[in-house]
Design a protein around this motif. Sequence first.
Motif, PDB file in Angstrom:
ATOM      1  N   SER A  74      23.880  -9.146   0.253  1.00  0.00           N
ATOM      2  CA  SER A  74      24.824  -9.272   1.379  1.00  0.00           C
ATOM      3  C   SER A  74      24.940  -7.967   1.976  1.00  0.00           C
ATOM      4  O   SER A  74      24.140  -6.910   1.818  1.00  0.00           O
ATOM      5  CB  SER A  74      26.426  -9.660   0.817  1.00  0.00           C
ATOM      6  OG  SER A  74      27.323  -9.905   1.839  1.00  0.00           O
ATOM      7  N   SER A  76      27.776  -5.081   4.503  1.00  0.00           N
ATOM      8  CA  SER A  76      29.208  -4.741   4.862  1.00  0.00           C
ATOM      9  C   SER A  76      30.059  -5.055   3.769  1.00  0.00           C
ATOM     10  O   SER A  76      29.997  -4.687   2.514  1.00  0.00           O
ATOM     11  CB  SER A  76      29.871  -5.642   6.135  1.00  0.00           C
ATOM     12  OG  SER A  76      30.977  -5.439   6.632  1.00  0.00           O
ATOM     13  N   GLY A  78      30.809  -7.996   2.452  1.00  0.00           N
ATOM     14  CA  GLY A  78      30.284  -8.875   1.150  1.00  0.00           C
ATOM     15  C   GLY A  78      29.731  -7.760   0.259  1.00  0.00           C
ATOM     16  O   GLY A  78      29.958  -8.116  -1.036  1.00  0.00           O
ATOM     17  N   THR A 110      29.780 -14.921  -3.237  1.00  0.00           N
ATOM     18  CA  THR A 110      30.328 -13.892  -1.947  1.00  0.00           C
ATOM     19  C   THR A 110      29.602 -14.407  -0.624  1.00  0.00           C
ATOM     20  O   THR A 110      28.287 -14.410  -0.542  1.00  0.00           O
ATOM     21  CB  THR A 110      29.941 -12.532  -2.490  1.00  0.00           C
ATOM     22  OG1 THR A 110      30.244 -12.039  -4.019  1.00  0.00           O
ATOM     23  CG2 THR A 110      30.358 -11.536  -1.613  1.00  0.00           C
ATOM     24  N   HIS A 111      30.628 -14.274   0.262  1.00  0.00           N
ATOM     25  CA  HIS A 111      30.108 -14.855   1.513  1.00  0.00           C
ATOM     26  C   HIS A 111      30.744 -14.148   2.726  1.00  0.00           C
ATOM     27  O   HIS A 111      31.979 -13.696   2.724  1.00  0.00           O
ATOM     28  CB  HIS A 111      30.300 -16.439   1.900  1.00  0.00           C
ATOM     29  CG  HIS A 111      29.952 -17.163   0.669  1.00  0.00           C
ATOM     30  ND1 HIS A 111      28.719 -17.712   0.711  1.00  0.00           N
ATOM     31  CD2 HIS A 111      30.790 -17.641  -0.468  1.00  0.00           C
ATOM     32  CE1 HIS A 111      28.521 -18.439  -0.355  1.00  0.00           C
ATOM     33  NE2 HIS A 111      30.023 -18.451  -0.986  1.00  0.00           N
ATOM     34  N   LEU A 112      30.187 -13.601   3.853  1.00  0.00           N
ATOM     35  CA  LEU A 112      30.526 -13.138   4.944  1.00  0.00           C
ATOM     36  C   LEU A 112      30.141 -13.793   6.372  1.00  0.00           C
ATOM     37  O   LEU A 112      29.013 -14.255   6.698  1.00  0.00           O
ATOM     38  CB  LEU A 112      29.855 -11.900   4.807  1.00  0.00           C
ATOM     39  CG  LEU A 112      30.244 -10.848   5.878  1.00  0.00           C
ATOM     40  CD1 LEU A 112      31.811 -10.350   5.775  1.00  0.00           C
ATOM     41  CD2 LEU A 112      29.343  -9.664   6.136  1.00  0.00           C
ATOM     42  N   HIS A 113      31.314 -14.129   6.970  1.00  0.00           N
ATOM     43  CA  HIS A 113      31.029 -14.829   8.436  1.00  0.00           C
ATOM     44  C   HIS A 113      31.454 -13.880   9.547  1.00  0.00           C
ATOM     45  O   HIS A 113      32.546 -13.161   9.144  1.00  0.00           O
ATOM     46  CB  HIS A 113      31.743 -16.118   8.330  1.00  0.00           C
ATOM     47  CG  HIS A 113      31.278 -16.966   7.354  1.00  0.00           C
ATOM     48  ND1 HIS A 113      31.872 -17.095   6.089  1.00  0.00           N
ATOM     49  CD2 HIS A 113      30.540 -18.273   7.610  1.00  0.00           C
ATOM     50  CE1 HIS A 113      31.191 -18.226   5.476  1.00  0.00           C
ATOM     51  NE2 HIS A 113      30.468 -18.964   6.555  1.00  0.00           N
ATOM     52  N   TYR A 146      26.429 -15.564   9.810  1.00  0.00           N
ATOM     53  CA  TYR A 146      26.649 -15.692   8.364  1.00  0.00           C
ATOM     54  C   TYR A 146      25.772 -14.780   7.648  1.00  0.00           C
ATOM     55  O   TYR A 146      24.481 -14.727   7.951  1.00  0.00           O
ATOM     56  CB  TYR A 146      26.278 -17.134   8.051  1.00  0.00           C
ATOM     57  CG  TYR A 146      26.480 -17.595   6.461  1.00  0.00           C
ATOM     58  CD1 TYR A 146      27.742 -17.227   5.866  1.00  0.00           C
ATOM     59  CD2 TYR A 146      25.251 -17.824   5.809  1.00  0.00           C
ATOM     60  CE1 TYR A 146      27.711 -17.382   4.360  1.00  0.00           C
ATOM     61  CE2 TYR A 146      25.540 -18.104   4.487  1.00  0.00           C
ATOM     62  CZ  TYR A 146      26.651 -18.078   3.633  1.00  0.00           C
ATOM     63  OH  TYR A 146      26.848 -18.126   2.311  1.00  0.00           O
ATOM     64  N   ALA A 172      34.655 -20.100   6.199  1.00  0.00           N
ATOM     65  CA  ALA A 172      35.119 -19.271   5.021  1.00  0.00           C
ATOM     66  C   ALA A 172      36.012 -20.121   4.205  1.00  0.00           C
ATOM     67  O   ALA A 172      35.910 -20.004   3.001  1.00  0.00           O
ATOM     68  CB  ALA A 172      35.887 -18.216   5.654  1.00  0.00           C
ATOM     69  N   VAL A 215      33.624  -3.123  10.080  1.00  0.00           N
ATOM     70  CA  VAL A 215      32.508  -3.813   9.482  1.00  0.00           C
ATOM     71  C   VAL A 215      31.252  -2.784   8.958  1.00  0.00           C
ATOM     72  O   VAL A 215      30.347  -3.120   8.389  1.00  0.00           O
ATOM     73  CB  VAL A 215      31.754  -4.509  10.663  1.00  0.00           C
ATOM     74  CG1 VAL A 215      32.731  -5.510  11.158  1.00  0.00           C
ATOM     75  CG2 VAL A 215      31.353  -3.478  11.865  1.00  0.00           C
ATOM     76  N   GLY A 229      35.501 -10.464  11.563  1.00  0.00           N
ATOM     77  CA  GLY A 229      34.616 -11.164  10.318  1.00  0.00           C
ATOM     78  C   GLY A 229      35.616 -11.490   9.052  1.00  0.00           C
ATOM     79  O   GLY A 229      36.735 -10.918   8.877  1.00  0.00           O
ATOM     80  N   GLY A 231      35.102 -11.797   4.863  1.00  0.00           N
ATOM     81  CA  GLY A 231      34.491 -11.841   3.559  1.00  0.00           C
ATOM     82  C   GLY A 231      35.265 -12.382   2.497  1.00  0.00           C
ATOM     83  O   GLY A 231      36.447 -12.161   2.210  1.00  0.00           O
TER      84      GLY A 231
END
Length: 237
Positions: A74, A76, A78, A110-113, A146, A172, A215, A229, A231
């Motif tokens: 990932s 940032s 994330g 773990t996800h980041l949009h 994403y 998210a 970010v 964003g 996270g």
Amino acid sequence: MSEFYQRLRTSPQSPSTSTPSPSEFLAAYEHLLKEAETVVSIHMMGTKTTIPTVARMAADMAPAGRVRVIDSRSVSLGLGLLVMEAARAAQAGESADSVQGHVESLIPNTHLHAAVREMTQLRKSGRVSLGQALLANALSIKPLVYAAASAIEVVEKTRGFHHAVEEMIARAREKAGPHQVDLAVIHSDCEGEAEELLARLKGEFNCRHTLVADVGANLAAHVGIGALGIGTMRTTG
């Protein structure tokens, strides 16, 4: 970051980054190993940078077994959420093996949009063509980016920034489900909007820890000024 954002607004060229050399990594590891038995070194995704590879080269030159390198897959926050969890585990007295295993178990969850307000940086970074960017600006199309699983991709294009933010929240929420999460709202030079978004999300997600953060230069080079964003890192389930 204020100077970076000013340059991002005015420079005709997209920012560029370079990977530290193995010797620079090794010097950092040797400095840390004077005070610690083991270093757990967590880095941004390896498919977009050579950093994890170079870090592993330096780890191989350090005393055997004393540096553990993790590719966060990932960027940032994330990456940042994983680093903070590793720090909590270390402060709680967990072993290096335990910290490494714990962090690696959280990576898939773990996800980041990010909702992008303008297309200039995506075009400069090569994520979209000039024609696509011009058309998007004319139609007020806002991309949704994403970042996870070792990729940074435009996954949706919506009409208007408000719709991009709502789609981001929905995606998210789908990733988080009913599970407890650590949640970060990130922004590129729009902290007030980020604070407002976090206040809303606290009532919509099962949050353990929350924060608002910038970010960072690397992701800002892609998403430009005014991006927001979310996270999430699932801590249960």
